[in-house]
Design a protein around this motif. Structure first.
Motif, PDB file in Angstrom:
ATOM      1  N   PRO A  23       0.839  -1.348   0.029  1.00  0.00           N
ATOM      2  CA  PRO A  23      -0.038   0.014  -0.114  1.00  0.00           C
ATOM      3  C   PRO A  23       0.907   1.348   0.154  1.00  0.00           C
ATOM      4  N   ILE A  24       0.531   2.407  -0.853  1.00  0.00           N
ATOM      5  CA  ILE A  24       1.198   3.262  -0.781  1.00  0.00           C
ATOM      6  C   ILE A  24       0.312   4.630  -0.783  1.00  0.00           C
ATOM      7  N   LEU A  25      -0.797   4.622  -1.174  1.00  0.00           N
ATOM      8  CA  LEU A  25      -1.586   5.847  -0.931  1.00  0.00           C
ATOM      9  C   LEU A  25      -2.464   5.383   0.162  1.00  0.00           C
ATOM     10  N   ARG A  43       7.762  15.405   0.937  1.00  0.00           N
ATOM     11  CA  ARG A  43       9.183  14.471   1.007  1.00  0.00           C
ATOM     12  C   ARG A  43       9.138  13.469   0.012  1.00  0.00           C
ATOM     13  N   ASN A  44      10.353  13.199  -0.483  1.00  0.00           N
ATOM     14  CA  ASN A  44      10.685  11.827  -1.413  1.00  0.00           C
ATOM     15  C   ASN A  44       9.962  10.741  -0.879  1.00  0.00           C
ATOM     16  N   GLY A  45       9.516  10.202  -1.757  1.00  0.00           N
ATOM     17  CA  GLY A  45       8.739   8.913  -1.337  1.00  0.00           C
ATOM     18  C   GLY A  45       7.590   9.093  -0.658  1.00  0.00           C
ATOM     19  N   SER A  46       6.785  10.321  -0.796  1.00  0.00           N
ATOM     20  CA  SER A  46       5.530  10.385   0.142  1.00  0.00           C
ATOM     21  C   SER A  46       4.526   9.854  -0.646  1.00  0.00           C
ATOM     22  N   GLY A  47       4.777   9.686  -2.082  1.00  0.00           N
ATOM     23  CA  GLY A  47       3.531   9.324  -2.832  1.00  0.00           C
ATOM     24  C   GLY A  47       2.975  10.183  -3.920  1.00  0.00           C
ATOM     25  N   LYS A  48       3.747  11.281  -4.201  1.00  0.00           N
ATOM     26  CA  LYS A  48       3.135  12.293  -5.262  1.00  0.00           C
ATOM     27  C   LYS A  48       3.103  11.465  -6.532  1.00  0.00           C
ATOM     28  N   SER A  49       4.068  10.940  -6.900  1.00  0.00           N
ATOM     29  CA  SER A  49       4.187  10.177  -8.482  1.00  0.00           C
ATOM     30  C   SER A  49       3.266   9.234  -8.372  1.00  0.00           C
ATOM     31  N   THR A  50       3.030   8.453  -7.308  1.00  0.00           N
ATOM     32  CA  THR A  50       2.073   7.282  -7.300  1.00  0.00           C
ATOM     33  C   THR A  50       0.814   8.072  -7.431  1.00  0.00           C
ATOM     34  N   LEU A  51       0.446   9.023  -6.862  1.00  0.00           N
ATOM     35  CA  LEU A  51      -0.886   9.562  -7.021  1.00  0.00           C
ATOM     36  C   LEU A  51      -1.194  10.066  -8.566  1.00  0.00           C
ATOM     37  N   ALA A  60       0.476  -0.523 -13.292  1.00  0.00           N
ATOM     38  CA  ALA A  60       1.232  -1.425 -12.122  1.00  0.00           C
ATOM     39  C   ALA A  60       0.610  -0.916 -10.785  1.00  0.00           C
ATOM     40  N   TYR A  61      -0.314   0.045 -10.865  1.00  0.00           N
ATOM     41  CA  TYR A  61      -0.958   0.363  -9.526  1.00  0.00           C
ATOM     42  C   TYR A  61      -2.476  -0.087  -9.277  1.00  0.00           C
ATOM     43  N   ARG A  62      -2.849  -0.371  -8.357  1.00  0.00           N
ATOM     44  CA  ARG A  62      -3.859  -1.056  -7.970  1.00  0.00           C
ATOM     45  C   ARG A  62      -4.779  -0.192  -7.124  1.00  0.00           C
ATOM     46  N   PHE A  92       5.279  13.755 -17.112  1.00  0.00           N
ATOM     47  CA  PHE A  92       5.936  12.548 -16.382  1.00  0.00           C
ATOM     48  C   PHE A  92       7.484  13.027 -15.695  1.00  0.00           C
ATOM     49  N   GLN A  93       7.537  12.608 -14.503  1.00  0.00           N
ATOM     50  CA  GLN A  93       8.734  13.100 -13.708  1.00  0.00           C
ATOM     51  C   GLN A  93       9.977  12.391 -14.431  1.00  0.00           C
ATOM     52  N   TYR A  94       9.721  11.257 -15.264  1.00  0.00           N
ATOM     53  CA  TYR A  94      10.956  10.763 -15.680  1.00  0.00           C
ATOM     54  C   TYR A  94      10.201  10.225 -17.193  1.00  0.00           C
ATOM     55  N   ASP A 178       4.171  16.424 -13.233  1.00  0.00           N
ATOM     56  CA  ASP A 178       5.290  15.695 -11.956  1.00  0.00           C
ATOM     57  C   ASP A 178       6.499  16.493 -12.015  1.00  0.00           C
ATOM     58  N   GLU A 179       7.068  17.143 -11.082  1.00  0.00           N
ATOM     59  CA  GLU A 179       8.408  17.677 -11.231  1.00  0.00           C
ATOM     60  C   GLU A 179       9.046  18.179 -12.583  1.00  0.00           C
ATOM     61  N   THR A 180       7.976  18.913 -13.379  1.00  0.00           N
ATOM     62  CA  THR A 180       8.482  19.234 -14.739  1.00  0.00           C
ATOM     63  C   THR A 180       9.638  20.384 -14.444  1.00  0.00           C
ATOM     64  N   THR A 210       5.942  19.526  -7.097  1.00  0.00           N
ATOM     65  CA  THR A 210       7.062  20.294  -6.943  1.00  0.00           C
ATOM     66  C   THR A 210       7.843  20.465  -5.806  1.00  0.00           C
ATOM     67  N   HIS A 211       9.139  20.379  -5.850  1.00  0.00           N
ATOM     68  CA  HIS A 211       9.987  20.449  -4.369  1.00  0.00           C
ATOM     69  C   HIS A 211      10.354  21.917  -4.083  1.00  0.00           C
ATOM     70  N   TYR A 212       9.981  22.837  -5.170  1.00  0.00           N
ATOM     71  CA  TYR A 212      10.793  24.068  -5.134  1.00  0.00           C
ATOM     72  C   TYR A 212       9.934  25.245  -5.268  1.00  0.00           C
TER      73      TYR A 212
HETATM   74  N1  LIG Z   1       6.505   0.417  -8.910  1.00  0.00           N
HETATM   75  C1  LIG Z   1       6.824   0.201  -7.543  1.00  0.00           C
HETATM   76  N2  LIG Z   1       7.395  -0.746  -6.972  1.00  0.00           N
HETATM   77  C2  LIG Z   1       7.838  -0.460  -5.623  1.00  0.00           C
HETATM   78  N3  LIG Z   1       7.443   0.661  -4.945  1.00  0.00           N
HETATM   79  C3  LIG Z   1       7.145   1.516  -5.553  1.00  0.00           C
HETATM   80  C4  LIG Z   1       6.883   1.640  -6.851  1.00  0.00           C
HETATM   81  N4  LIG Z   1       6.314   3.068  -7.004  1.00  0.00           N
HETATM   82  C5  LIG Z   1       6.492   3.628  -5.917  1.00  0.00           C
HETATM   83  N5  LIG Z   1       6.953   2.910  -4.966  1.00  0.00           N
HETATM   84  C6  LIG Z   1       7.296   3.453  -3.838  1.00  0.00           C
HETATM   85  O1  LIG Z   1       6.221   4.090  -3.181  1.00  0.00           O
HETATM   86  C7  LIG Z   1       6.840   5.141  -2.297  1.00  0.00           C
HETATM   87  C8  LIG Z   1       6.295   6.329  -3.042  1.00  0.00           C
HETATM   88  O2  LIG Z   1       6.724   6.675  -4.376  1.00  0.00           O
HETATM   89  P1  LIG Z   1       6.647   7.991  -5.201  1.00  0.00           P
HETATM   90  O3  LIG Z   1       7.323   7.571  -6.640  1.00  0.00           O
HETATM   91  O4  LIG Z   1       4.992   8.183  -5.329  1.00  0.00           O
HETATM   92  O5  LIG Z   1       7.290   9.053  -4.323  1.00  0.00           O
HETATM   93  P2  LIG Z   1       7.182  10.622  -4.756  1.00  0.00           P
HETATM   94  O6  LIG Z   1       6.529  11.355  -3.658  1.00  0.00           O
HETATM   95  O7  LIG Z   1       6.835  10.921  -6.077  1.00  0.00           O
HETATM   96  O8  LIG Z   1       8.781  11.043  -4.487  1.00  0.00           O
HETATM   97  P3  LIG Z   1       9.857  11.803  -5.158  1.00  0.00           P
HETATM   98  O9  LIG Z   1       9.761  13.141  -4.621  1.00  0.00           O
HETATM   99  O10 LIG Z   1      11.295  11.259  -4.890  1.00  0.00           O
HETATM  100  O11 LIG Z   1       9.567  11.827  -6.734  1.00  0.00           O
HETATM  101  C9  LIG Z   1       7.955   4.962  -2.567  1.00  0.00           C
HETATM  102  O12 LIG Z   1       8.510   4.538  -1.236  1.00  0.00           O
HETATM  103  C10 LIG Z   1       8.316   4.128  -3.741  1.00  0.00           C
HETATM  104  O13 LIG Z   1       9.592   3.347  -3.338  1.00  0.00           O
END
Ligand SMILES: Nc1ncnc2c1ncn2[C@@H]1O[C@H](COP(=O)(O)OP(=O)(O)OP(=O)(O)O)[C@@H](O)[C@H]1O
Ligand SMILES: [Mg+2]
Lengths: 267, 445
Positions: A23-25, A43-51, A60-62, A92-94, A178-180, A210-212
């Motif tokens: 679970p991420i979100l 913060r990094n890893g907080s779930g922004k890109s996942t959203l 890949a996201y359920r 896309f961020q990437y 996403d972090e354009t 964004t971070h900035y």
């Molecule tokens: N495909 C994946 N497989 C495994 N873990 C994932 C996957 N996608 C995201 N995660 C995990 O989910 C969490 C949130 O990731 P996410 O990319 O949404 O963060 P973020 O807020 O965009 O971070 P950043 O600021 O570094 O871009 C992280 O811990 C990441 O490792």
């Protein structure tokens, strides 16, 4: 621009999502009306890109709970391509490199898919060249990039400009960027932000991840959200971003700990 | 008066319509020889006699032959062991040749050069001269199998084509030839064996762009033996486009010998055959030449696409740059075997071989094997092989721009093909190799 009577474009309600059963979100709530600009920080890893990926429909996201309405319709029921055609855009961020696929052709096929959905006629190669050259101006991109493979060998900044070029061609109603701004030099940041500002209208909305603060100096957000551990922890106006710049994210831990003590009832 | 064309070097065989009398697969080769109707005693050139005997001894390769281990030859044994009658394919619907390209149609019939005006710099080699040439070669090779003759026990495809091809198209190239040359065979829906033999002699400094095209729609076997000698400093840019159908077989042996300072590039696109096998065999006789190989094959349904390349450096400072690509869909089977031989004499050889395969279905199979035999110590040899599926991130990126999954898959496939297709000679465009590679049942114009 905040107008309480503007139509709701996006309503995210208690959204839970996981990847690989992790679970991420954990219950994201966010509503976006036409004309608004929202910034999401965290913060990094907080779930922004996942959203952002969940909103765009990455396979890949359920989604395990919650709902997302796009102009009143169930967004999650649509394929990624249907979402894009109806006006949801993810920068896309990437951005992905696709060897062998011409950027120009890719842009034309994508633009025509969106145009058909909008009830416009498809553009032939000549008409499209005219359009794309005009939109290139917006991001000050060298037409030479059209001849190359999609993002292949582009520098970080060039990829981001290519994303904004796509946004300019696809004319989205909800643009999630996403972090354009990351990886852009100072001039490129100004150009890209200028492009985003020019594309913003009372009919569409933008979600900037964004971070900035420097991006928010150029694009003024109506709302700033702070994401932590897969949810939106706090929402404020543009001054919240300045506060974050000052204080950092240490306060987040305290609030998360408090949340863990007394979980918020949702529903 | 021009010298008589070499198409008459060998008596044309009269095709007989006799079906293989209960030919089991092991009898296939001998049944074909019987059907062709000439024994080794007949007035054949010695090379053809040898090939005849060779084929009689090795009627059909099987999985017991190391070189055919992964390649099921059932489709081949199902072809009627008789020569395809000239013109049996009926009137051919060929696209017009590209501008500036001279086309030669090979249909097993009388003189393929009839009605063709060869570009300046290309001439047919007269029969007597060819025979003298062969003797020289044989002497140079110490009386053994010289250049231009399949080695006994070596290439079975070479044996087959050499034994039963009724004629040989032999061309000499001098200087830089501007128009491209196109050799086309199309068996249409006809059944039987179409053997084709071509010999190319590039004099020192000569330059040529050559496209080979083979098409079939019926139960036919196209067997090609193309031999080329590329003189010192000469350049040959060689392409092959081959489009087959559910019951058709293509076997092509391409034996190339390069002299120092020469450049040879070969690129191929093959799809749609029940069984296809390409054998580019390049010998850098004294090293110091450059060889560039690019191949793309697609197998779908129950097709087998096989590519066996062999590059040998018999001298120092040779270069090889090789890329093999395969797309395996349906229950298709792709085989790649890339032999690179670097004996002690081949110091400072630089060879790179890559194989990239795309697996589009769980039932498809890919066997890919580099086979490096390196004895020399001061060499650079790199090789690598990957088998991947369509990348989810690439697909999603395209979908997120409104492109549906099927169209996105097609775009990615096109991208995969582009790397090889762009290296085909310009003459290839009219044959629409991309459409051929993307379609499950390739369209015929
Ligand atoms: N495909 C994946 N497989 C495994 N873990 C994932 C996957 N996608 C995201 N995660 C995990 O989910 C969490 C949130 O990731 P996410 O990319 O949404 O963060 P973020 O807020 O965009 O971070 P950043 O600021 O570094 O871009 C992280 O811990 C990441 O490792
Ligand atoms: Mg991120």
């Amino acid at each position: 621009m905040i107008r309480p009577d503007a139509p709701l474009l996006l309503e995210i309600c208690d959204l839970h999502a996981s990847v690989d059963d992790q679970p991420i979100l954990h219950g994201v709530n966010l509503s976006i009306r036409a004309g608004e600009i929202h910034a999401v920080m965290g913060r990094n890893g907080s779930g922004k890109s996942t959203l952002s990926k969940v909103l765009a429909g990455h396979p890949a996201y359920r989604v395990s709970a919650g709902s997302v309405l796009y102009r009143g319709e169930d967004l999650l029921a649509l394929d990624p391509e249907q979402r894009a055609r109806r006006g949801v855009f993810l920068g896309f961020q990437y951005p992905v490199e696709i060897p062998g696929v011409s950027n120009l052709e890719f842009l034309r096929v994508a633009t025509n898919a969106r145009r058909l959905e909008q009830g416009h006629e498809e553009l032939d190669t000549f008409a499209f060249e005219d359009l794309v050259r005009e939109r290139l101006e917006l991001v000050k991109m060298d037409p030479a990039f059209l001849e190359r493979s999609v993002n292949e060998g582009f520098s970080g900044g060039e990829k981001k400009r290519n994303e904004i070029l796509q946004m300019a061609l696809l004319d989205p109603l909800v643009a999630i960027l996403d972090e354009t701004d990351s990886g852009l030099d100072i001039d490129a940041l100004r150009i890209v932000a200028g492009g985003v500002n020019q594309l913003a209208s009372p009919d569409n909305a933008t979600l900037l991840i964004t971070h900035y603060q420097r991006l928010l100096d150029v694009i003024t957000p109506d709302y700033v959200h702070v994401m932590a551990a897969g949810r939106i922890l706090r929402t404020g106006g543009k001054e919240l971003a300045l506060e974050l710049e000052d204080r950092g994210y240490d306060w987040v831990d305290a609030e998360l700990a408090a949340l863990a003590q007394a979980p918020v009832e949702v529903g | 008066m021009a010298a008589p064309s070499l198409s008459s070097a060998v008596p044309a065989a009269v095709p007989t319509a006799r079906p293989a009398a209960g030919a089991g697969s092991s009898r296939w080769g001998t049944a074909l020889l019987e059907a062709v109707g000439l024994g080794p005693e007949a007035a054949l050139e010695p090379a053809r006699q040898r090939a005849w005997r060779g084929l009689a001894e090795r009627p059909l390769p099987s999985r017991h032959d190391e070189a055919w281990r992964f390649t099921d030859t059932t489709a081949m044994a199902a072809i009627a062991p008789q020569l395809l009658a000239a013109g049996a394919a009926g009137p051919l619907a060929l696209p017009p040749a590209a501008a500036g390209v001279v086309r030669i149609v090979l249909d097993g019939g009388e003189d393929p050069l009839a009605g063709v005006s060869l570009p300046a710099g290309i001439e047919a080699i007269p029969a007597e001269e060819l025979e003298a040439l062969r003797l020289q070669e044989a002497a140079a090779a110490g009386g053994g199998a010289g250049w231009g003759e399949p080695e006994a026990g070596g290439s079975w495809i070479g044996l087959l084509a050499a034994a039963v091809a009724p004629r040989l198209l032999a061309l000499r190239v001098r200087g830089a030839v501007a128009p491209g040359l196109e050799l086309v065979s199309d068996s249409g829906a006809a059944a039987g064996v179409l053997p084709l033999r071509v010999l190319l002699l590039l004099e020192p400094g000569a330059e040529l762009e050559l496209l080979q095209v083979h098409r079939a729609a019926g139960a036919s076997l196209t067997a090609v033996l193309l031999e080329a000698r590329i003189g010192a400093g000469a350049k040959l840019r060689h392409g092959l486009v081959a489009q087959g159908a559910a019951a058709s077989v293509l076997l092509a042996d391409l034996a190339v010998r390069q002299e120092p300072g020469s450049e040879y590039s070969f690129s191929s696109a093959v799809a749609g055959w029940a069984l296809s096998r390409l054998q580019p065999r390049v010998l850098q006789g004294a090293g110091a030449a450059t060889t560039r190989l690019r191949a793309l094959q697609r197998c779908d349904q129950r097709q087998i696409a096989d590519h066996h390349s062999q590059v040998r450096f018999d001298g120092p400072e040779g270069e090889l740059d090789q890329l093999h690509k395969a797309i395996a869909a349906g229950a298709g089977r792709s085989v790649f075997n890339g032999a690179v031989e670097v004996p002690r004499a081949a110091q400072r050889t630089n060879a790179v071989q890559l194989s990239r395969s795309l697996l589009l279905s769980d039932r498809a199979r890919i066997d890919t094997k580099p086979q490096l035999e390196i004895v020399a110590d001061d060499v650079k040899c790199a090789h690598g092989a990957t088998v991947t599926r369509l990348q989810q991130e690439e697909l999603f990126y395209l979908q997120s721009r409104g492109i549906d999954a099927a169209a996105a898959g097609t775009l990615l496939l096109r991208g995969f093909c582009a790397e090889v297709l762009r290296e085909l000679p310009a003459a290839a465009a009219v044959w629409q190799p991309l459409a051929m590679l993307l379609a499950e049942e390739a369209p015929r114009p």
